[in-house]
Structure formats: C-alpha cells, structure tokens
Design a protein around this motif. Structure first.
Motif, PDB file in Angstrom:
ATOM      1  N   GLY A   1      12.033  28.532  25.070  1.00 54.29           N
ATOM      2  CA  GLY A   1      11.020  27.499  25.268  1.00 54.29           C
ATOM      3  C   GLY A   1      10.989  26.421  24.210  1.00 54.29           C
TER       4      GLY A   1
ATOM      5  N   LYS B   1       7.176  25.433  24.168  1.00 50.34           N
ATOM      6  CA  LYS B   1       6.366  25.433  25.383  1.00 50.34           C
ATOM      7  C   LYS B   1       6.014  26.862  25.773  1.00 50.34           C
ATOM      8  CE  LYS B   1       6.459  21.009  26.095  1.00 50.34           C
ATOM      9  NZ  LYS B   1       5.315  20.219  25.756  1.00 50.34           N
ATOM     10  N   LYS B   2       4.863  27.023  26.408  1.00 50.11           N
ATOM     11  CA  LYS B   2       4.448  28.343  26.889  1.00 50.11           C
ATOM     12  C   LYS B   2       5.187  28.717  28.168  1.00 50.11           C
ATOM     13  CE  LYS B   2      -0.125  28.294  24.851  1.00 50.11           C
ATOM     14  NZ  LYS B   2      -1.567  28.318  25.074  1.00 50.11           N
ATOM     15  N   SER B   3       5.564  27.718  28.937  1.00 53.08           N
ATOM     16  CA  SER B   3       6.275  27.954  30.187  1.00 53.08           C
ATOM     17  C   SER B   3       7.704  27.413  30.038  1.00 53.08           C
ATOM     18  CB  SER B   3       5.548  27.239  31.327  1.00 53.08           C
ATOM     19  OG  SER B   3       6.237  27.445  32.539  1.00 53.08           O
ATOM     20  N   TYR B   4       8.679  28.260  30.337  1.00 51.68           N
ATOM     21  CA  TYR B   4      10.098  27.886  30.247  1.00 51.68           C
ATOM     22  C   TYR B   4      10.885  28.804  31.170  1.00 51.68           C
ATOM     23  CZ  TYR B   4       9.802  31.594  26.700  1.00 51.68           C
ATOM     24  OH  TYR B   4       9.541  32.771  26.036  1.00 51.68           O
TER      25      TYR B   4
ATOM     26  N   ASP C   1       8.658  21.724  18.694  1.00 50.62           N
ATOM     27  CA  ASP C   1       7.700  22.048  19.749  1.00 50.62           C
ATOM     28  C   ASP C   1       8.216  23.215  20.591  1.00 50.62           C
ATOM     29  OD1 ASP C   1       5.231  21.489  21.179  1.00 50.62           O
ATOM     30  OD2 ASP C   1       6.482  20.789  22.830  1.00 50.62           O
TER      31      ASP C   1
ATOM     32  N   VAL D   1      10.780  32.801  30.574  1.00 50.99           N
ATOM     33  CA  VAL D   1       9.554  33.312  29.954  1.00 50.99           C
ATOM     34  C   VAL D   1       9.206  34.722  30.417  1.00 50.99           C
ATOM     35  CG1 VAL D   1       7.977  32.263  31.636  1.00 50.99           C
ATOM     36  CG2 VAL D   1       7.172  32.729  29.307  1.00 50.99           C
ATOM     37  N   ASP D   2       9.489  35.037  31.672  1.00 49.83           N
ATOM     38  CA  ASP D   2       9.144  36.359  32.201  1.00 49.83           C
ATOM     39  C   ASP D   2      10.221  37.411  31.936  1.00 49.83           C
ATOM     40  OD1 ASP D   2       6.730  35.414  33.237  1.00 49.83           O
ATOM     41  OD2 ASP D   2       7.680  34.789  35.111  1.00 49.83           O
TER      42      ASP D   2
ATOM     43  N   GLU E   1      10.885  38.377  25.353  1.00 50.16           N
ATOM     44  CA  GLU E   1       9.809  38.162  24.378  1.00 50.16           C
ATOM     45  C   GLU E   1      10.346  37.214  23.317  1.00 50.16           C
ATOM     46  OE1 GLU E   1       7.930  41.671  22.709  1.00 50.16           O
ATOM     47  OE2 GLU E   1       8.665  42.817  24.427  1.00 50.16           O
ATOM     48  N   ARG E   2       9.477  36.508  22.650  1.00 50.83           N
ATOM     49  CA  ARG E   2       9.880  35.684  21.507  1.00 50.83           C
ATOM     50  C   ARG E   2       8.865  35.898  20.400  1.00 50.83           C
ATOM     51  NH1 ARG E   2       8.220  29.573  23.613  1.00 50.83           N
ATOM     52  NH2 ARG E   2       5.997  29.992  23.547  1.00 50.83           N
ATOM     53  N   GLN E   3       9.346  35.823  19.163  1.00 49.83           N
ATOM     54  CA  GLN E   3       8.455  36.047  18.028  1.00 49.83           C
ATOM     55  C   GLN E   3       9.060  35.419  16.783  1.00 49.83           C
ATOM     56  OE1 GLN E   3       6.946  40.039  17.902  1.00 49.83           O
ATOM     57  NE2 GLN E   3       6.405  39.887  15.761  1.00 49.83           N
TER      58      GLN E   3
END
Length: 152
Positions: free
Chosen positions: A76, A117-120, A115, A123-124, A127-129
C-alpha cells in the motif's frame, strides 16, 4: 558408452542444473521517526513469514519502478522516494507454483515512504507492520537480508 554419458552430462544436464539466478526487485521501505528509522515488512502469502515487498521486474519499468509497483500492490505504499541504484542484494530459493524451486538474486532499493494507503490490491492477503531495523533483521529468514537490515 561411458563417453556418451559424460558428454550428455556435460552438454545437457549440467547447463540445466546450473541455470543463472533469476532476478527480483525489492523495496526496502522505511520512514524516519523520533525513535529512529523504521522498516516496513509484509507477510508472504504462502508461509506468512516476514519479507520485503518484492517481485519479478515489470515489463516496461526499470528496477526502481518495478520495486515501487510491488510496494504499492503488496504494502500500500502510494508515495515514496526510491534510490536509482540497488543498495544491496540477497539470494533465496523461490518456490514456484509448479513445485519447482529456483535460485533468485533480489536487488534491494531504499524507498523512503511518504504515504501509505489503507486499501491496496493485496490488503486482504498480507499483514504489514513497521519494525526497527534490528527487529526486522531478526524476523526475516535470508542471511544477506538480515545483514542489510542490521547495517541500517
């Protein structure tokens, strides 16, 4: 007969077994914080292990462009500054869908994230951290990537 087998080994089998490494590109995504540099890791889709966003070069894009494309799709990252030259390399064995494993050399590009984004696209699936470089080095499997992260 032995001569024929040796010739077949040297001319046909050895070149197949000693294929050159395939190339992937990775974005080493980071941000600077009050606590120091943070590195963005994502989970792989198959095993769930922590990795950098990475993939095969994209047709029509150079290494940095391909790495940015992977960072967007897998993590994202929508805005970033990326270095033009790889800052390092690591190798690993990539398992393909057909069950075969191929040697891969991954070019790593430093990517300052501006930047997320929450949606990419994935995404489903992942995980990202954010982690400190030391924490990230302890989480990844590839020895050369561990060294790259520790050097940050």
């Amino acid at each position: 007969m032995i001569h024929v087998l040796k010739r077949a080994w040297a001319d046909m089998l050895m070149p197949i077994l000693q294929r050159p490494k395939r190339v992937q590109v990775a974005a080493l995504c980071y941000k600077n914080t009050e606590d120091g540099k943070k590195v963005l890791l994502i989970t792989s889709r198959d095993t769930g292990r922590w990795i950098l966003p990475k993939g095969w070069p994209v047709e029509g894009k150079d290494g940095p462009g391909s790495a940015l494309q992977e960072a967007w799709e897998e993590a994202g990252v929508s805005k970033a500054d990326i270095e033009e030259e790889p800052m390092g390399y690591y190798e690993y064995a990539k398992g393909l869908d057909n069950g075969v494993s191929v040697p891969v050399e991954t070019q790593v590009y430093m990517t300052r994230v501006r930047d997320l984004k929450k949606s990419y696209p994935e995404v489903d699936e992942r995980e990202r951290q954010w982690f400190s470089p030391g924490e990230a080095a302890n989480l990844v499997d590839e020895p050369d990537l561990k060294e790259i992260l520790k050097a940050l």
